[in-house]
Design an enzyme around this catalytic site. Structure first.
Site, mmCIF file in Angstrom:
data_model
loop_
_atom_site.group_PDB
_atom_site.id
_atom_site.type_symbol
_atom_site.label_atom_id
_atom_site.label_comp_id
_atom_site.label_asym_id
_atom_site.label_seq_id
_atom_site.Cartn_x
_atom_site.Cartn_y
_atom_site.Cartn_z
ATOM 1 N N SER A 48 0.856 -1.311 -0.025
ATOM 2 C CA SER A 48 0.152 -0.064 0.071
ATOM 3 C C SER A 48 0.826 1.210 -0.034
ATOM 4 C CB SER A 48 -1.103 -0.010 1.110
ATOM 5 O OG SER A 48 -0.123 0.238 2.414
ATOM 6 N N LYS B 92 1.080 4.570 6.930
ATOM 7 C CA LYS B 92 -0.101 5.492 5.867
ATOM 8 C C LYS B 92 0.286 6.826 5.649
ATOM 9 C CE LYS B 92 -2.871 2.020 5.115
ATOM 10 N NZ LYS B 92 -3.012 1.551 3.720
#
Lengths: 152, 174
Positions: A32, A74
């Site tokens: 990701s 993230k």
């Protein structure tokens, strides 16, 4: 001999404290955060980064789960109180497009409706936008869940 | 004389340590019992493609029974997907069917329940926050690793802690 042992014990103790409470070693699993971070890469997370300041836009943060053994890595793109939307793959903050130089060319055309962040929320997302939005974990996170910032 | 007292002190400390750790091992406190139970569940739900491990319908059935026995008869499992949509399973039988399906579809599965934190603990109910880390592998694809925070409720029946409810905790919400 005794002095050497004491020195060794001090170094071992200090190393333990540093890597247990300050710089957390993290192995990345998943795609990701490609191309910024790769699957299997080892990084350090500064667990004390937000002791004196708040997360800033662009920071790569570690989001804890029930503990620190598993965390999500993230990037912060939305700050508390802001309105965020994704149109044709472009992030709009309070209606203004966000420049994201860390993204690869060829991102998917994500369409995510407007979200207003509460005062205790950040919006986090991975750098890998070449997958469909349904395959990517991103969204609002409570500030208390943000456990630190990636060191590099 | 000093040496004798030093040795006696060491001996007393050693005996004390044996008694202390022995007591904790043979009479674990409820919190430790619950954490051990969750670790057992994770281990029971894990399997590998090791040739020594039996495969086939019977093996899948036995595996499913073993996993299902950790759940209460009316257990309720609620999962939220990446789009915050809710999926649920109700009852031990549903858990058994899912475990059977898991065993049949994947060549190996590894489950770990990490960082368990007891939120509530009574005589016969408890609530735990825990992170599930799992790796699934089938013949066609590389291993998929994923993690999910869970809220687990357990009840004590006949001196055994059984899972009454599992709900995924959306840490990052759309």
């Amino acid at each position: 001999m005794l002095r050497k042992l004491i020195r060794l014990a001090l170094v071992a103790g200090l190393t333990f404290l540093i890597f247990k409470f300050w710089l957390l070693p993290v192995r990345i699993t998943g795609l990701s955060m490609e191309p910024t971070y790769h699957n299997g890469q080892l990084i350090l997370v500064n667990h004390l980064a937000y002791l004196w300041r708040s997360p800033a836009r662009g920071d790569v943060v570690a989001v804890r789960t029930s503990g620190l053994r598993v965390m999500y890595l993230k990037r912060v793109i939305g700050l508390p109180g802001e309105k965020l939307e994704i149109k044709d793959g472009v992030v709009l903050i309070d209606g203004q497009p966000l420049t994201e130089p860390y993204l690869e060319v060829g991102r998917k055309q994500w369409q995510i409706g407007e979200t207003k962040l509460n005062q205790d929320e950040y919006y986090v997302i991975g750098d890998n936008r070449q997958v469909e939005a349904t395959e990517h974990l991103f969204g609002r996170v409570l500030v208390e869940r943000i456990s630190g910032r990636a060191l590099w | 004389m000093v040496k004798k007292y030093f040795l006696k002190t060491i001996l007393v400390i050693l005996i004390g340590a044996v008694i202390f750790f022995g007591y904790r091992y043979f009479f674990p406190n409820p919190e430790k019992q619950i954490k051990n139970r969750l670790a057992e569940l994770a281990q029971a739900a894990s399997f590998s493609s090791d040739p020594s491990q039996k495969t086939g319908q019977i093996a899948s059935g036995l595996f499913a029974d073993r996993v299902a026995n950790y759940f209460a008869l009316d257990a309720n499992l609620i999962f939220y997907d990446l789009e915050d949509k809710n999926h649920s399973l109700t009852g031990r039988e549903a858990v058994r069917r899912s475990a059977f399906s898991l065993r049949s579809q994947f060549s190996s599965a590894k489950f770990e329940l990490l960082d368990p934190k007891v939120i509530k603990l009574d005589a016969d109910t408890s609530q735990i926050s825990v992170t599930l880390k799992f790796t699934l592998k089938d013949m066609a694809r590389a291993a998929e690793v994923s993690a999910q925070e869970l809220l687990v409720e357990l009840i004590k029946i006949d001196d055994h802690w059984l899972v009454a409810k599992i709900e995924t905790v959306p840490v990052i919400k759309r």
